[in-house]
Design a protein around this motif. Structure first.
Motif, PDB file in Angstrom:
ATOM      1  N   ARG A 299       0.824  -1.212   0.000  1.00 51.35           N
ATOM      2  CA  ARG A 299       0.000   0.000   0.000  1.00 51.35           C
ATOM      3  C   ARG A 299       0.862   1.268   0.000  1.00 51.35           C
ATOM      4  NH1 ARG A 299      -5.360  -0.892   1.196  1.00 51.35           N
ATOM      5  NH2 ARG A 299      -5.921  -2.947   2.037  1.00 51.35           N
ATOM      6  N   LYS A 300       1.924   1.248   0.784  1.00 46.30           N
ATOM      7  CA  LYS A 300       2.717   2.469   0.968  1.00 46.30           C
ATOM      8  C   LYS A 300       3.715   2.714  -0.160  1.00 46.30           C
ATOM      9  CE  LYS A 300       5.632   4.857   4.371  1.00 46.30           C
ATOM     10  NZ  LYS A 300       6.234   4.789   5.730  1.00 46.30           N
ATOM     11  N   HIS A 301       4.288   1.631  -0.703  1.00 43.67           N
ATOM     12  CA  HIS A 301       5.401   1.796  -1.650  1.00 43.67           C
ATOM     13  C   HIS A 301       5.084   1.290  -3.061  1.00 43.67           C
ATOM     14  CE1 HIS A 301       7.887   2.954   1.730  1.00 43.67           C
ATOM     15  NE2 HIS A 301       7.595   1.826   2.362  1.00 43.67           N
ATOM     16  N   ARG A 302       3.830   0.936  -3.322  1.00 46.75           N
ATOM     17  CA  ARG A 302       3.397   0.511  -4.655  1.00 46.75           C
ATOM     18  C   ARG A 302       4.294  -0.614  -5.188  1.00 46.75           C
ATOM     19  NH1 ARG A 302       2.318   5.954  -8.069  1.00 46.75           N
ATOM     20  NH2 ARG A 302       1.217   4.440  -9.397  1.00 46.75           N
ATOM     21  N   VAL A 303       4.404  -1.640  -4.401  1.00 38.70           N
ATOM     22  CA  VAL A 303       5.222  -2.805  -4.757  1.00 38.70           C
ATOM     23  C   VAL A 303       4.692  -3.438  -6.037  1.00 38.70           C
ATOM     24  CG1 VAL A 303       5.835  -5.149  -4.021  1.00 38.70           C
ATOM     25  CG2 VAL A 303       5.935  -3.250  -2.376  1.00 38.70           C
ATOM     26  N   LYS A 304       5.599  -3.746  -6.963  1.00 42.66           N
ATOM     27  CA  LYS A 304       5.207  -4.350  -8.242  1.00 42.66           C
ATOM     28  C   LYS A 304       5.241  -5.876  -8.220  1.00 42.66           C
ATOM     29  CE  LYS A 304       4.536  -2.596 -11.688  1.00 42.66           C
ATOM     30  NZ  LYS A 304       3.279  -2.179 -12.347  1.00 42.66           N
ATOM     31  N   ALA A 305       6.119  -6.432  -7.385  1.00 38.22           N
ATOM     32  CA  ALA A 305       6.252  -7.889  -7.355  1.00 38.22           C
ATOM     33  C   ALA A 305       6.799  -8.315  -6.000  1.00 38.22           C
ATOM     34  CB  ALA A 305       7.174  -8.376  -8.470  1.00 38.22           C
ATOM     35  N   CYS A 306       6.528  -9.566  -5.678  1.00 40.47           N
ATOM     36  CA  CYS A 306       7.024 -10.161  -4.437  1.00 40.47           C
ATOM     37  C   CYS A 306       7.784 -11.440  -4.815  1.00 40.47           C
ATOM     38  CB  CYS A 306       5.854 -10.479  -3.512  1.00 40.47           C
ATOM     39  SG  CYS A 306       6.300 -11.441  -2.047  1.00 40.47           S
ATOM     40  N   ILE A 307       9.018 -11.574  -4.358  1.00 41.88           N
ATOM     41  CA  ILE A 307       9.808 -12.777  -4.617  1.00 41.88           C
ATOM     42  C   ILE A 307       9.829 -13.620  -3.354  1.00 41.88           C
ATOM     43  CG2 ILE A 307      12.033 -13.699  -5.331  1.00 41.88           C
ATOM     44  CD1 ILE A 307      12.585 -11.154  -6.818  1.00 41.88           C
ATOM     45  N   THR A 308       9.480 -14.887  -3.496  1.00 40.38           N
ATOM     46  CA  THR A 308       9.347 -15.747  -2.326  1.00 40.38           C
ATOM     47  C   THR A 308       9.859 -17.147  -2.610  1.00 40.38           C
ATOM     48  OG1 THR A 308       7.764 -16.626  -0.700  1.00 40.38           O
ATOM     49  CG2 THR A 308       6.993 -16.431  -2.972  1.00 40.38           C
TER      50      THR A 308
END
Length: 478
Positions: free
Chosen positions: A246-255
């Motif tokens: 929400r705060k940093h407009r993350v485009k992707a998450c690597i897990t």
């Protein structure tokens, strides 16, 4: 164990499980002496060899310790000695990663055959099915003399993609051969996936700690990263992840949901589902690194986060490097809605993956050789990981905590706060022992008193001596 599974278990395991229950209930406490082998044999009306098997099982899992000339005693079980989460989420913000000079040193030390390789993430050659792969290779060279006279353009060799797609059922998925793109190893699969979903300057969320090559990839591609607190048993803090989105407009998450590197956990299915549902709500792509997924020690092959994907937002990446042959450099990605872009990026990167290695692995998979090899490998690695854990518990300073991996062959070791892992790395290297300091697993160089240990090498006196030396050096530095 359930009642049914306990009834079906070998006799020595039932005896051992009775001891673990007594420890859990508090009937047996650390420091309590337990019956001798002869006494246990008489009490349980079993052979001495069965009694010994039970005690060895308990010793391997940290419930017992043998004291010379004294007998067996209850010790604090390994499961209570896992590393503590060490993360201050309030200080987390997106960062641009600089090049890590220490990684160049690490790669150089890993290439030195004089060093005992406790750091590099490779298993020993003896664990790979090289003889069988070489037989297939020789046969293919004779039967297909023109095997490498044309490019195997993306998405890659169809028989290999078909075999990977068949195995997707074990992962909880059901994708087709057309959904799979063959790559030069898992790292290329990850790089192509990042490029397919984000642009330079975008923010990508990562677990902390995370595999150091992912950090380097993000840096080389011009991405910013934000570290999400990650528990050594339960994984990424989804509340913090949603806050970051929400705060940093993350485009992707690597897990890495299965056999995490370096923490070792396999996430419960509910946690995987919750992660996918959270990211889907915000239209955030998930890049899932499943390179160790086939190496879970117990039960059926764990499901992937991809198995819960309903919007095509999960890009599942894996390879055969950790299981068959690192030098084949053979990986793959099932990229969902991003498939066309991944294929385009693959062509621009290096046109195609070498044909011959694809053909060899496809035949090995089709013949059933992969599954037979995998069964042996999982058993061997579980034994080796237990043995290295025992040695660390025995040789390292008081206050050391050790991860309890559910698969793979990496241990995440928390040393006492006074031990600087980077100093330990350089001191150990002078003694021809290579390790990996914890700071390389963080974009902000956390984990100053953590190290990662590779258990992928057959146990020997050399490895035992190296761990003893490493423990003594930790004592001196602390």
């Amino acid at each position: 164990m359930t009642a049914a599974s306990t009834h079906d278990a070998p006799l020595y395991l039932r005896i051992a499980e009775n001891f673990t229950r007594q420890v859990t209930l508090g009937s047996l406490l650390p420091g309590d002496r337990v019956p001798s082998l002869r006494q246990l044999s008489q009490q349980q009306r079993v052979s001495m060899s069965t009694a010994l098997q039970a005690y060895l099982w308990l010793e391997n899992r940290g419930y017992l310790e043998a004291r010379p000339q004294s007998g067996f005693y209850i010790r604090t079980p390994f499961s209570t000695l896992i590393p503590e989460p060490q993360f201050d989420a309030t200080k987390t913000k997106p960062v641009t990663i600089g090049n890590s000079s220490i990684l160049a040193e690490i790669v150089e030390s890993a290439n030195n055959p004089a060093n005992v390789p406790l750091g590099a993430g490779n298993a020993c050659p003896e664990l790979f099915p090289s003889e069988r792969l070489n037989l297939i290779l020789r046969r293919l060279v004779r039967s297909h003399p023109l095997h490498s006279t044309r490019y195997e353009f993306p998405p890659g060799w169809e028989p290999l993609r078909r075999q990977i797609a068949r195995r997707s059922l074990d992962m909880g998925c059901s994708f087709s051969p057309r959904d799979v793109t063959i790559t030069c190893g898992a790292l290329e699969a990850l790089n192509l996936s990042i490029l397919a979903v984000a642009r330079p300057g975008d923010v990508i969320a990562l677990e902390s700690p995370t595999y150091f090559a992912i950090l380097e990839s993000a840096a080389s591609l011009g991405m910013k990263v934000i570290e999400i607190p990650t528990h050594p048993q339960t994984g990424m803090d989804l509340g913090e992840l949603e806050h970051a989105i929400r705060k940093h407009r993350v485009k992707a998450c690597i897990t890495m949901t299965n056999c995490h590197n370096p923490l070792g956990y396999v996430l419960p299915d509910k946690s995987k589902r919750d992660l996918v549902e959270l990211t889907a709500r915000h239209d955030v792509a998930v890049i899932e690194d499943d390179v160790y997924g086939d190496l879970a020690f117990q039960g059926p092959r764990p499901r992937t986060a991809k198995s819960f994907d309903r919007k095509g937002l999960v890009l599942l990446c894996s390879s055969f490097s950790k299981i068959l042959s690192p030098g084949y450099r053979l990986g793959w990605v099932a990229a969902g809605r991003f498939r066309a872009e991944v294929e385009r990026r693959k062509f621009l990167a290096n046109v195609a993956t070498p044909s011959l290695t694809q053909m060899v692995v496809a035949e090995f998979l089709e013949s059933g050789g992969y599954d037979r090899h995998l069964k042996r490998l999982r058993t061997n690695l579980a034994v080796q990981v237990d043995r290295v854990r025992q040695a660390i518990a025995k040789y390292f300073p008081d206050g050391t905590r050790i991860s309890r991996p559910a698969g793979g062959y990496m241990l995440w070791v928390e040393l006492p706060p006074s031990v600087n892992a980077l100093k330990l790395y350089r001191t150990a290297l002078a003694a021809n022992i290579s390790t990996l300091p914890g700071s390389v697993f963080s974009a902000t160089h956390r984990y100053d008193n953590y190290i990662r240990i590779n258990c992928g090498h057959t146990w020997s006196e050399t490895y035992d001596r190296a761990l003893l030396t490493l423990g003594r050096l930790s004592e001196k530095i602390g």
